[in-house]
Motif scaffolding. Sequence first.
Motif, PDB file in Angstrom:
ATOM      1  N   GLN A  53      43.687  47.918  34.231  1.00  0.00           N
ATOM      2  CA  GLN A  53      42.827  48.304  35.359  1.00  0.00           C
ATOM      3  C   GLN A  53      43.023  47.410  36.578  1.00  0.00           C
ATOM      4  O   GLN A  53      42.553  47.752  37.665  1.00  0.00           O
ATOM      5  CB  GLN A  53      41.363  48.276  34.934  1.00  0.00           C
ATOM      6  CG  GLN A  53      40.972  49.481  34.095  1.00  0.00           C
ATOM      7  CD  GLN A  53      39.473  49.526  33.882  1.00  0.00           C
ATOM      8  OE1 GLN A  53      38.716  49.909  34.765  1.00  0.00           O
ATOM      9  NE2 GLN A  53      39.040  49.136  32.694  1.00  0.00           N
ATOM     10  N   GLU A  57      43.858  52.943  38.273  1.00  0.00           N
ATOM     11  CA  GLU A  57      42.481  53.439  38.256  1.00  0.00           C
ATOM     12  C   GLU A  57      42.019  53.702  36.820  1.00  0.00           C
ATOM     13  O   GLU A  57      42.837  53.931  35.914  1.00  0.00           O
ATOM     14  CB  GLU A  57      42.374  54.729  39.076  1.00  0.00           C
ATOM     15  CG  GLU A  57      42.586  54.531  40.577  1.00  0.00           C
ATOM     16  CD  GLU A  57      41.495  53.680  41.211  1.00  0.00           C
ATOM     17  OE1 GLU A  57      40.335  53.745  40.748  1.00  0.00           O
ATOM     18  OE2 GLU A  57      41.811  52.950  42.164  1.00  0.00           O
ATOM     19  N   VAL A  58      40.700  53.705  36.661  1.00  0.00           N
ATOM     20  CA  VAL A  58      40.102  53.905  35.333  1.00  0.00           C
ATOM     21  C   VAL A  58      40.589  55.203  34.705  1.00  0.00           C
ATOM     22  O   VAL A  58      40.934  55.240  33.511  1.00  0.00           O
ATOM     23  CB  VAL A  58      38.562  53.902  35.434  1.00  0.00           C
ATOM     24  CG1 VAL A  58      37.939  54.310  34.093  1.00  0.00           C
ATOM     25  CG2 VAL A  58      38.045  52.545  35.858  1.00  0.00           C
ATOM     26  N   LEU A 105      34.807  56.351  29.611  1.00  0.00           N
ATOM     27  CA  LEU A 105      34.825  56.205  31.061  1.00  0.00           C
ATOM     28  C   LEU A 105      33.772  55.201  31.532  1.00  0.00           C
ATOM     29  O   LEU A 105      34.061  54.318  32.355  1.00  0.00           O
ATOM     30  CB  LEU A 105      34.588  57.564  31.727  1.00  0.00           C
ATOM     31  CG  LEU A 105      35.757  58.551  31.663  1.00  0.00           C
ATOM     32  CD1 LEU A 105      35.309  59.933  32.127  1.00  0.00           C
ATOM     33  CD2 LEU A 105      36.935  58.063  32.509  1.00  0.00           C
ATOM     34  N   TYR A 108      34.778  51.572  30.451  1.00  0.00           N
ATOM     35  CA  TYR A 108      35.896  51.025  31.221  1.00  0.00           C
ATOM     36  C   TYR A 108      35.508  50.787  32.678  1.00  0.00           C
ATOM     37  O   TYR A 108      36.021  49.854  33.317  1.00  0.00           O
ATOM     38  CB  TYR A 108      37.110  51.941  31.124  1.00  0.00           C
ATOM     39  CG  TYR A 108      37.954  51.658  29.897  1.00  0.00           C
ATOM     40  CD1 TYR A 108      37.390  51.745  28.630  1.00  0.00           C
ATOM     41  CD2 TYR A 108      39.286  51.306  30.001  1.00  0.00           C
ATOM     42  CE1 TYR A 108      38.146  51.481  27.503  1.00  0.00           C
ATOM     43  CE2 TYR A 108      40.051  51.036  28.877  1.00  0.00           C
ATOM     44  CZ  TYR A 108      39.464  51.122  27.628  1.00  0.00           C
ATOM     45  OH  TYR A 108      40.207  50.850  26.500  1.00  0.00           O
ATOM     46  N   MET A 109      34.617  51.605  33.222  1.00  0.00           N
ATOM     47  CA  MET A 109      34.138  51.362  34.584  1.00  0.00           C
ATOM     48  C   MET A 109      33.385  50.035  34.647  1.00  0.00           C
ATOM     49  O   MET A 109      33.510  49.284  35.615  1.00  0.00           O
ATOM     50  CB  MET A 109      33.251  52.524  35.039  1.00  0.00           C
ATOM     51  CG  MET A 109      34.035  53.799  35.346  1.00  0.00           C
ATOM     52  SD  MET A 109      32.971  55.261  35.520  1.00  0.00           S
ATOM     53  CE  MET A 109      32.144  54.873  37.056  1.00  0.00           C
ATOM     54  N   ARG A 112      35.751  46.846  34.120  1.00  0.00           N
ATOM     55  CA  ARG A 112      36.574  46.434  35.262  1.00  0.00           C
ATOM     56  C   ARG A 112      36.019  45.171  35.918  1.00  0.00           C
ATOM     57  O   ARG A 112      36.783  44.337  36.424  1.00  0.00           O
ATOM     58  CB  ARG A 112      36.632  47.570  36.283  1.00  0.00           C
ATOM     59  CG  ARG A 112      37.630  47.350  37.392  1.00  0.00           C
ATOM     60  CD  ARG A 112      37.944  48.631  38.119  1.00  0.00           C
ATOM     61  NE  ARG A 112      39.231  48.575  38.776  1.00  0.00           N
ATOM     62  CZ  ARG A 112      39.899  49.622  39.207  1.00  0.00           C
ATOM     63  NH1 ARG A 112      39.412  50.828  39.021  1.00  0.00           N
ATOM     64  NH2 ARG A 112      41.062  49.488  39.810  1.00  0.00           N
ATOM     65  N   ALA A 171      27.900  47.167  37.109  1.00  0.00           N
ATOM     66  CA  ALA A 171      28.855  47.217  36.000  1.00  0.00           C
ATOM     67  C   ALA A 171      28.127  47.176  34.663  1.00  0.00           C
ATOM     68  O   ALA A 171      28.479  47.899  33.727  1.00  0.00           O
ATOM     69  CB  ALA A 171      29.845  46.058  36.102  1.00  0.00           C
ATOM     70  N   PHE A 174      26.613  50.525  33.900  1.00  0.00           N
ATOM     71  CA  PHE A 174      27.617  51.454  33.369  1.00  0.00           C
ATOM     72  C   PHE A 174      27.771  51.270  31.858  1.00  0.00           C
ATOM     73  O   PHE A 174      27.817  52.240  31.100  1.00  0.00           O
ATOM     74  CB  PHE A 174      28.973  51.227  34.052  1.00  0.00           C
ATOM     75  CG  PHE A 174      29.107  51.879  35.395  1.00  0.00           C
ATOM     76  CD1 PHE A 174      28.750  53.208  35.588  1.00  0.00           C
ATOM     77  CD2 PHE A 174      29.607  51.179  36.480  1.00  0.00           C
ATOM     78  CE1 PHE A 174      28.879  53.821  36.829  1.00  0.00           C
ATOM     79  CE2 PHE A 174      29.741  51.764  37.720  1.00  0.00           C
ATOM     80  CZ  PHE A 174      29.371  53.087  37.904  1.00  0.00           C
TER      81      PHE A 174
END
Length: 309
Positions: A53, A57-58, A105, A108-109, A112, A171, A174
């Motif tokens: 990453q 991009e994710v 998703l 991983y978002m 990051r 983050a 998420f």
Amino acid sequence: MSTPPPAKMTVAAPVPPAASPPPAQARPLEGILWMLLTMFLFTTMDSVGKELQQRHEVVQVVWARYFFHVLLLAIVMHRHLPGMMRTRAPVLQVTRSALLLVTTLLFYMGLRSLQVAEASSIMFLTPLIVTALAVPLLGEKVGWRRWASILVGFVGALIIVRPGSGALGIAALFVMAGATSNALYHITTRKVSLVDSPWTTLAHTGTVGVVVTTCAVPFFWTEPSAGDWALFVLMGAIGVTSQFALIRALTVAGASTVAPFSYSTLIWATMWGYLLFGDLPDAQTLTGALIIVASGLYVYHRERVRTGR
């Protein structure tokens, strides 16, 4: 993030206690070793994903994780794949696969911006959320002791997230959302295990993910280097291997024996975070993680008391 096999494939989250009994000729030590390997592989895959990453991009990273997993599974299991794809619960399988994509998703978002250990610690909420959601979704009864333990676990999460401080920010939210979708994924896995074999469920696990991300990835594509292509393939290879290890763990020992060892994730996450990114979790993260782990283990203990195992 996971009881009946296969469990969480993309994120390194703990495996909630299962309702299934252990095999007739259980080999607990072997099962524990397989589970330790599973958690090591899950965390390794997530760490590789975080590294990728930094350049992609994710959506592209998640696409690679799904695409090469499905491709390698098809190559290895090509003779058996048509039979494995036959399901008696197509809607449940699609729902489960979609929930896994959402979980991946979201995780991983968050990953990051977070340390691997921070994200993994928040994902420890999964078994507690599974227990809470089992009341409305599975009709299970949860006593006051388990409810109290769930609340204590969320206090641990708040210690890690530190709301209002801006330390981890959106983050962390998420990843918390990912823990919730992961819990729904596990509950769906429980339901589908009543009608389909573990191998059928494994074959369907990445179907929605590979279709959706393949359609979306052209809009996020950046040309990978040769080294990044190798890491993309490595993620898929680890995904396939980790699922085999998980199925072996649950086959030779049963989930009630191996579930507590899913918390070894914190060890591997701390190790990879330090070796790859120079990160070490701070005292608040470790304190919150230990509180969540203790709460999860107590819920696991009450589950065994309730079921008489």
